[in-house]
Design a protein around this motif. Structure first.
Motif, PDB file in Angstrom:
ATOM      1  N   SER A 194      19.720 -40.373 -37.512  1.00 54.69           N
ATOM      2  CA  SER A 194      20.331 -41.228 -38.535  1.00 54.69           C
ATOM      3  C   SER A 194      20.617 -42.607 -37.931  1.00 54.69           C
ATOM      4  CB  SER A 194      21.626 -40.604 -39.073  1.00 54.69           C
ATOM      5  OG  SER A 194      22.601 -40.535 -38.042  1.00 54.69           O
ATOM      6  N   LEU A 195      20.613 -43.573 -38.780  1.00 52.97           N
ATOM      7  CA  LEU A 195      20.945 -44.945 -38.394  1.00 52.97           C
ATOM      8  C   LEU A 195      21.946 -45.481 -39.422  1.00 52.97           C
ATOM      9  CD1 LEU A 195      20.457 -47.466 -36.634  1.00 52.97           C
ATOM     10  CD2 LEU A 195      18.622 -48.094 -38.213  1.00 52.97           C
ATOM     11  N   SER A 196      23.096 -45.936 -38.954  1.00 49.06           N
ATOM     12  CA  SER A 196      24.129 -46.395 -39.879  1.00 49.06           C
ATOM     13  C   SER A 196      24.764 -47.687 -39.372  1.00 49.06           C
ATOM     14  CB  SER A 196      25.200 -45.317 -40.064  1.00 49.06           C
ATOM     15  OG  SER A 196      25.800 -44.994 -38.821  1.00 49.06           O
ATOM     16  N   LEU A 197      25.183 -48.482 -40.325  1.00 51.12           N
ATOM     17  CA  LEU A 197      25.930 -49.704 -40.036  1.00 51.12           C
ATOM     18  C   LEU A 197      27.378 -49.481 -40.456  1.00 51.12           C
ATOM     19  CD1 LEU A 197      23.425 -52.422 -41.310  1.00 51.12           C
ATOM     20  CD2 LEU A 197      23.785 -51.632 -38.967  1.00 51.12           C
ATOM     21  N   VAL A 198      28.303 -49.722 -39.521  1.00 53.00           N
ATOM     22  CA  VAL A 198      29.701 -49.405 -39.756  1.00 53.00           C
ATOM     23  C   VAL A 198      30.556 -50.656 -39.525  1.00 53.00           C
ATOM     24  CG1 VAL A 198      31.635 -47.919 -39.108  1.00 53.00           C
ATOM     25  CG2 VAL A 198      29.290 -47.038 -38.987  1.00 53.00           C
ATOM     26  N   GLN A 199      31.475 -50.928 -40.442  1.00 53.07           N
ATOM     27  CA  GLN A 199      32.407 -52.033 -40.263  1.00 53.07           C
ATOM     28  C   GLN A 199      33.690 -51.721 -41.027  1.00 53.07           C
ATOM     29  OE1 GLN A 199      34.249 -54.102 -38.859  1.00 53.07           O
ATOM     30  NE2 GLN A 199      32.671 -55.652 -38.487  1.00 53.07           N
ATOM     31  N   ASN A 200      34.809 -52.147 -40.424  1.00 50.93           N
ATOM     32  CA  ASN A 200      36.100 -51.980 -41.066  1.00 50.93           C
ATOM     33  C   ASN A 200      36.180 -52.918 -42.260  1.00 50.93           C
ATOM     34  OD1 ASN A 200      38.858 -52.110 -41.748  1.00 50.93           O
ATOM     35  ND2 ASN A 200      39.433 -51.492 -39.681  1.00 50.93           N
ATOM     36  N   ILE A 201      36.527 -52.386 -43.418  1.00 46.82           N
ATOM     37  CA  ILE A 201      36.560 -53.216 -44.621  1.00 46.82           C
ATOM     38  C   ILE A 201      37.617 -54.310 -44.528  1.00 46.82           C
ATOM     39  CG2 ILE A 201      38.203 -51.734 -45.863  1.00 46.82           C
ATOM     40  CD1 ILE A 201      36.575 -52.351 -48.419  1.00 46.82           C
ATOM     41  N   THR A 202      38.674 -54.034 -43.745  1.00 48.66           N
ATOM     42  CA  THR A 202      39.712 -55.051 -43.556  1.00 48.66           C
ATOM     43  C   THR A 202      39.150 -56.271 -42.843  1.00 48.66           C
ATOM     44  OG1 THR A 202      41.382 -53.326 -43.451  1.00 48.66           O
ATOM     45  CG2 THR A 202      42.005 -55.493 -42.623  1.00 48.66           C
ATOM     46  N   ASN A 203      38.305 -56.021 -41.838  1.00 51.49           N
ATOM     47  CA  ASN A 203      37.690 -57.140 -41.110  1.00 51.49           C
ATOM     48  C   ASN A 203      36.805 -57.986 -42.027  1.00 51.49           C
ATOM     49  OD1 ASN A 203      38.918 -56.351 -38.764  1.00 51.49           O
ATOM     50  ND2 ASN A 203      37.126 -55.312 -37.935  1.00 51.49           N
ATOM     51  N   LEU A 204      36.140 -57.323 -42.968  1.00 58.25           N
ATOM     52  CA  LEU A 204      35.273 -58.055 -43.890  1.00 58.25           C
ATOM     53  C   LEU A 204      36.085 -58.901 -44.858  1.00 58.25           C
ATOM     54  CD1 LEU A 204      32.636 -55.280 -44.710  1.00 58.25           C
ATOM     55  CD2 LEU A 204      32.312 -57.276 -43.251  1.00 58.25           C
ATOM     56  N   LEU A 205      37.176 -58.326 -45.371  1.00 59.12           N
ATOM     57  CA  LEU A 205      37.967 -59.030 -46.367  1.00 59.12           C
ATOM     58  C   LEU A 205      38.764 -60.198 -45.773  1.00 59.12           C
ATOM     59  CD1 LEU A 205      39.314 -56.006 -48.471  1.00 59.12           C
ATOM     60  CD2 LEU A 205      37.434 -57.557 -49.044  1.00 59.12           C
ATOM     61  N   THR A 206      39.161 -60.044 -44.514  1.00 63.74           N
ATOM     62  CA  THR A 206      39.991 -61.083 -43.897  1.00 63.74           C
ATOM     63  C   THR A 206      39.188 -62.107 -43.114  1.00 63.74           C
ATOM     64  OG1 THR A 206      40.326 -59.698 -41.917  1.00 63.74           O
ATOM     65  CG2 THR A 206      41.964 -59.508 -43.695  1.00 63.74           C
ATOM     66  N   LEU A 207      37.867 -61.982 -43.098  1.00 65.45           N
ATOM     67  CA  LEU A 207      37.045 -62.922 -42.334  1.00 65.45           C
ATOM     68  C   LEU A 207      37.280 -64.381 -42.739  1.00 65.45           C
ATOM     69  CD1 LEU A 207      34.852 -63.696 -40.332  1.00 65.45           C
ATOM     70  CD2 LEU A 207      33.153 -63.211 -42.120  1.00 65.45           C
ATOM     71  N   PRO A 208      37.287 -64.741 -44.023  1.00 66.69           N
ATOM     72  CA  PRO A 208      37.497 -66.165 -44.376  1.00 66.69           C
ATOM     73  C   PRO A 208      38.810 -66.727 -43.828  1.00 66.69           C
ATOM     74  CG  PRO A 208      36.688 -64.931 -46.271  1.00 66.69           C
ATOM     75  CD  PRO A 208      37.027 -63.917 -45.220  1.00 66.69           C
ATOM     76  N   ASP A 209      39.887 -65.945 -43.959  1.00 66.15           N
ATOM     77  CA  ASP A 209      41.180 -66.431 -43.472  1.00 66.15           C
ATOM     78  C   ASP A 209      41.201 -66.516 -41.956  1.00 66.15           C
ATOM     79  OD1 ASP A 209      42.184 -66.670 -46.008  1.00 66.15           O
ATOM     80  OD2 ASP A 209      42.954 -64.616 -46.054  1.00 66.15           O
ATOM     81  N   ARG A 210      40.666 -65.493 -41.293  1.00 68.50           N
ATOM     82  CA  ARG A 210      40.661 -65.505 -39.829  1.00 68.50           C
ATOM     83  C   ARG A 210      39.790 -66.636 -39.300  1.00 68.50           C
ATOM     84  NH1 ARG A 210      38.151 -61.646 -37.709  1.00 68.50           N
ATOM     85  NH2 ARG A 210      37.357 -60.515 -39.532  1.00 68.50           N
ATOM     86  N   TYR A 211      38.671 -66.878 -39.950  1.00 73.96           N
ATOM     87  CA  TYR A 211      37.792 -67.966 -39.521  1.00 73.96           C
ATOM     88  C   TYR A 211      38.467 -69.322 -39.734  1.00 73.96           C
ATOM     89  CZ  TYR A 211      33.712 -71.015 -39.251  1.00 73.96           C
ATOM     90  OH  TYR A 211      32.839 -72.012 -38.917  1.00 73.96           O
ATOM     91  N   LEU A 212      39.176 -69.470 -40.871  1.00 75.65           N
ATOM     92  CA  LEU A 212      39.869 -70.727 -41.156  1.00 75.65           C
ATOM     93  C   LEU A 212      40.961 -70.991 -40.124  1.00 75.65           C
ATOM     94  CD1 LEU A 212      40.309 -73.141 -43.046  1.00 75.65           C
ATOM     95  CD2 LEU A 212      41.858 -71.699 -44.390  1.00 75.65           C
ATOM     96  N   ILE A 213      41.722 -69.951 -39.782  1.00 71.66           N
ATOM     97  CA  ILE A 213      42.779 -70.107 -38.775  1.00 71.66           C
ATOM     98  C   ILE A 213      42.181 -70.491 -37.428  1.00 71.66           C
ATOM     99  CG2 ILE A 213      44.524 -68.841 -37.456  1.00 71.66           C
ATOM    100  CD1 ILE A 213      45.088 -67.231 -39.991  1.00 71.66           C
ATOM    101  N   ALA A 214      41.075 -69.845 -37.054  1.00 73.02           N
ATOM    102  CA  ALA A 214      40.430 -70.149 -35.775  1.00 73.02           C
ATOM    103  C   ALA A 214      39.940 -71.595 -35.747  1.00 73.02           C
ATOM    104  CB  ALA A 214      39.269 -69.189 -35.537  1.00 73.02           C
ATOM    105  N   ARG A 215      39.368 -72.066 -36.880  1.00 77.07           N
ATOM    106  CA  ARG A 215      38.900 -73.449 -36.937  1.00 77.07           C
ATOM    107  C   ARG A 215      40.061 -74.435 -36.856  1.00 77.07           C
ATOM    108  NH1 ARG A 215      34.006 -75.135 -35.938  1.00 77.07           N
ATOM    109  NH2 ARG A 215      34.268 -76.832 -37.436  1.00 77.07           N
ATOM    110  N   LYS A 216      41.181 -74.111 -37.506  1.00 78.08           N
ATOM    111  CA  LYS A 216      42.351 -74.995 -37.446  1.00 78.08           C
ATOM    112  C   LYS A 216      42.923 -75.031 -36.034  1.00 78.08           C
ATOM    113  CE  LYS A 216      43.833 -74.830 -42.284  1.00 78.08           C
ATOM    114  NZ  LYS A 216      44.914 -74.468 -43.232  1.00 78.08           N
ATOM    115  N   ASN A 217      42.943 -73.880 -35.359  1.00 76.22           N
ATOM    116  CA  ASN A 217      43.412 -73.861 -33.970  1.00 76.22           C
ATOM    117  C   ASN A 217      42.488 -74.673 -33.074  1.00 76.22           C
ATOM    118  OD1 ASN A 217      45.660 -72.263 -34.460  1.00 76.22           O
ATOM    119  ND2 ASN A 217      44.552 -70.351 -34.136  1.00 76.22           N
TER     120      ASN A 217
END
Length: 231
Positions: A194-217
């Motif tokens: 089997s081959l599967s792609l796994v990711q925490n849904i929280t990481n996906l949903l919070t990516l825009p905010d986390r990326y924005l904070i990182a850019r501001k820092n």
């Protein structure tokens, strides 16, 4: 790993800054003490002369040679000069106290200052002949806090990339070979994979905010570096 190396380098730069500050404070206290040695006698002589003028004016008032308002008007400049010279004298005397403290010497110790400003004249003349912009750049490069600011900038850039990398789904690959000894089976050997792609849904949903904070820092780190250079 590179960020960890940069954080270790930042600690080294902060240590260098402490040494630089100590060197600067000792240098400043030393030359102020030299100035005190050179000017103490003259300052005291000027103070005595001003006080003598004040006494002369008081004597003139006593003998009715001058009126009290006129004496007061003439005394005011001398009194101001005395106050300024005494304040300067007290400030100069503190230089030796500060120097002994920086050198961890008891205040009762006798310190003989041997260096003289003339020893630095040739070095200063060489500096004055160089390009001022080059000297400014060199001065900034030699300041540990500026090198620390550039290391902080590199760390903030990596943090921005990390936020993106952490959101990329992880890939899981499974392969298994099975065998069953049951003689009634038509196929007693088989493979599963089997081959599967796994990711925490929280990481996906919070990516825009986390990326924005990182850019501001990242922008904040750049602004701090520019402000530090201007200061």
């Amino acid at each position: 790993t590179q960020s960890a190396k940069d954080r270790a380098a930042i600690s080294g730069e902060r240590h260098k800054k402490v040494i630089q500050n100590i060197h600067r404070d000792v240098h400043s206290a030393y030359w102020r003490a030299i100035a005190d040695d050179k000017s103490a006698g003259e300052t005291q002589r000027f103070i005595e002369q001003a006080r003598q003028h004040v006494r002369n004016l008081d004597e003139a008032a006593t003998q009715k040679l001058l009126s009290k308002p006129e004496v007061h008007e003439r005394k005011a400049p001398y009194i101001d000069v005395i106050q300024v010279l005494e304040a300067l004298q007290n400030e100069s005397e503190l230089a030796k106290i500060e120097l002994k403290s920086l050198l961890n010497l008891p205040q009762s110790a006798t310190v003989i200052l041997t260096s003289r400003p003339t020893e630095k004249i040739s070095a200063f003349e060489k500096l004055l002949k160089q390009n001022p912009e080059h000297l400014e750049t060199l001065a900034l490069q030699n300041r540990p806090e500026m090198r620390e600011a550039f290391l902080e900038k590199n760390i903030s850039i990596r943090r921005t990339k990390e936020e993106i990398i952490n959101t990329i789904p992880g890939m899981e690959l499974f392969y298994g070979a099975s065998r069953d000894s049951n003689q009634f089976l038509t196929h007693d050997r088989w493979q599963t994979y089997s081959l599967s792609l796994v990711q925490n849904i929280t990481n996906l949903l919070t990516l825009p905010d986390r990326y924005l904070i990182a850019r501001k820092n990242e922008a904040l780190s750049a602004a701090r570096r520019v402000t530090l250079a201007a200061a």
